[in-house]
Design a protein around this motif. Sequence first.
Motif, PDB file in Angstrom:
ATOM      1  N   LEU A 116       0.832  -1.206   0.000  1.00 45.52           N
ATOM      2  CA  LEU A 116       0.000   0.000   0.000  1.00 45.52           C
ATOM      3  C   LEU A 116       0.868   1.258   0.000  1.00 45.52           C
ATOM      4  O   LEU A 116       0.553   2.233  -0.697  1.00 45.52           O
ATOM      5  N   GLY A 117       1.949   1.223   0.774  1.00 48.28           N
ATOM      6  CA  GLY A 117       2.858   2.367   0.791  1.00 48.28           C
ATOM      7  C   GLY A 117       3.515   2.593  -0.560  1.00 48.28           C
ATOM      8  O   GLY A 117       3.654   3.739  -1.015  1.00 48.28           O
ATOM      9  N   ILE A 118       3.922   1.508  -1.210  1.00 49.51           N
ATOM     10  CA  ILE A 118       4.525   1.628  -2.539  1.00 49.51           C
ATOM     11  C   ILE A 118       3.505   2.170  -3.545  1.00 49.51           C
ATOM     12  O   ILE A 118       3.815   3.050  -4.358  1.00 49.51           O
ATOM     13  N   TYR A 122       3.738   5.624  -5.661  1.00 52.15           N
ATOM     14  CA  TYR A 122       3.804   5.613  -7.134  1.00 52.15           C
ATOM     15  C   TYR A 122       2.623   6.337  -7.767  1.00 52.15           C
ATOM     16  O   TYR A 122       2.793   7.135  -8.701  1.00 52.15           O
ATOM     17  N   PHE A 123       1.411   6.044  -7.292  1.00 48.54           N
ATOM     18  CA  PHE A 123       0.213   6.557  -7.965  1.00 48.54           C
ATOM     19  C   PHE A 123      -0.240   7.925  -7.451  1.00 48.54           C
ATOM     20  O   PHE A 123      -0.989   8.613  -8.150  1.00 48.54           O
ATOM     21  N   VAL A 124       0.178   8.310  -6.257  1.00 57.03           N
ATOM     22  CA  VAL A 124      -0.283   9.576  -5.685  1.00 57.03           C
ATOM     23  C   VAL A 124       0.842  10.600  -5.593  1.00 57.03           C
ATOM     24  O   VAL A 124       0.728  11.714  -6.126  1.00 57.03           O
ATOM     25  N   LEU A 129       4.765  15.076  -7.731  1.00 59.89           N
ATOM     26  CA  LEU A 129       6.123  15.602  -7.643  1.00 59.89           C
ATOM     27  C   LEU A 129       6.705  15.871  -9.023  1.00 59.89           C
ATOM     28  O   LEU A 129       7.382  16.878  -9.243  1.00 59.89           O
ATOM     29  N   ILE A 130       6.448  14.970  -9.973  1.00 64.20           N
ATOM     30  CA  ILE A 130       6.963  15.171 -11.334  1.00 64.20           C
ATOM     31  C   ILE A 130       6.371  16.445 -11.935  1.00 64.20           C
ATOM     32  O   ILE A 130       7.089  17.269 -12.526  1.00 64.20           O
ATOM     33  N   ILE A 159       9.497   6.168  -3.262  1.00 70.07           N
ATOM     34  CA  ILE A 159       8.536   5.067  -3.156  1.00 70.07           C
ATOM     35  C   ILE A 159       8.923   4.074  -2.058  1.00 70.07           C
ATOM     36  O   ILE A 159       8.091   3.682  -1.234  1.00 70.07           O
ATOM     37  N   LEU A 160      10.190   3.642  -2.028  1.00 70.10           N
ATOM     38  CA  LEU A 160      10.593   2.623  -1.057  1.00 70.10           C
ATOM     39  C   LEU A 160      10.486   3.099   0.392  1.00 70.10           C
ATOM     40  O   LEU A 160       9.993   2.344   1.246  1.00 70.10           O
ATOM     41  N   PRO A 161      10.931   4.318   0.732  1.00 68.15           N
ATOM     42  CA  PRO A 161      10.722   4.766   2.111  1.00 68.15           C
ATOM     43  C   PRO A 161       9.255   4.794   2.520  1.00 68.15           C
ATOM     44  O   PRO A 161       8.923   4.456   3.662  1.00 68.15           O
ATOM     45  N   LEU A 162       8.367   5.168   1.602  1.00 66.33           N
ATOM     46  CA  LEU A 162       6.945   5.163   1.934  1.00 66.33           C
ATOM     47  C   LEU A 162       6.457   3.751   2.210  1.00 66.33           C
ATOM     48  O   LEU A 162       5.648   3.525   3.118  1.00 66.33           O
TER      49      LEU A 162
END
Length: 247
Positions: A116-118, A122-124, A129-130, A159-162
């Motif tokens: 869920l964090g990943i 990625y999707f939110v 940010l981009i 993504i990974l820290p989230l």
Amino acid sequence: MKNDELQPLSDHLGELRRRIIWCLVFFVIALVVSLFYSMPIFRYIVSDLFPKQAINTMGLQDGMRIYMNISFIMAFIVTLPFLMYHVWRFVQPGLNPREQRAALLYIPVAVGLFLLGIAFGYFVIIPYLIAFLKNINQLMGLGTLLAAKETFNFLFGVILPLGIFFELPIIMLFLTRIRLITPQLLAKMRRYAYFIMVVIAAVITPPDLLSNIFVAIPLIVLYEVGIWLSAGLVRKMEREEADGNAV
């Protein structure tokens, strides 16, 4: 001997070594399988996040590095349930039947929270940010030349820290179960925890208040959920102790 009796230290070390070896073997197998899927995933990420925009390499090794990073991340995600299962099996003899069942339930929940964090990253977070960073570049009159290594390091760094931070409620439950923390302590440390989460959000996002809020709010909500779950677990543990004393 009963299952919960203490074993000699050498037996524990031998069992730990065997379980580590099994996890490493499983990871290597998952890594080999992941090599066949890393390229489609790479292409999907590029086409999804950077449509009609070229991504360039600054060195010959950049493509291989990104390819292997994606493979390692996929292998880790696939190995995570297997790893947590063996951790549970290793500590199982020291738990009573109720604790064994409760700890076993942590595995799918922990994996689900990590995914869920990943997905949230990625999707939110990443699309926002981009868009934000591209707008800043345009306002400054700068063209955006995407370097593959820096671009994917940026993606992985958010993504990974989230994914790891979303494990917070499970970690809090585990620490409550082994009586290292209490919900009262967590509530008392709330303001410090909030500050740390805001700092983390500021580190992994651009210096923009809105992006910081987008990351900090889910972390704060997870902390509050962890306090609520910790309080429920303490009440359950107290009831179990009362039932045991009554018997």
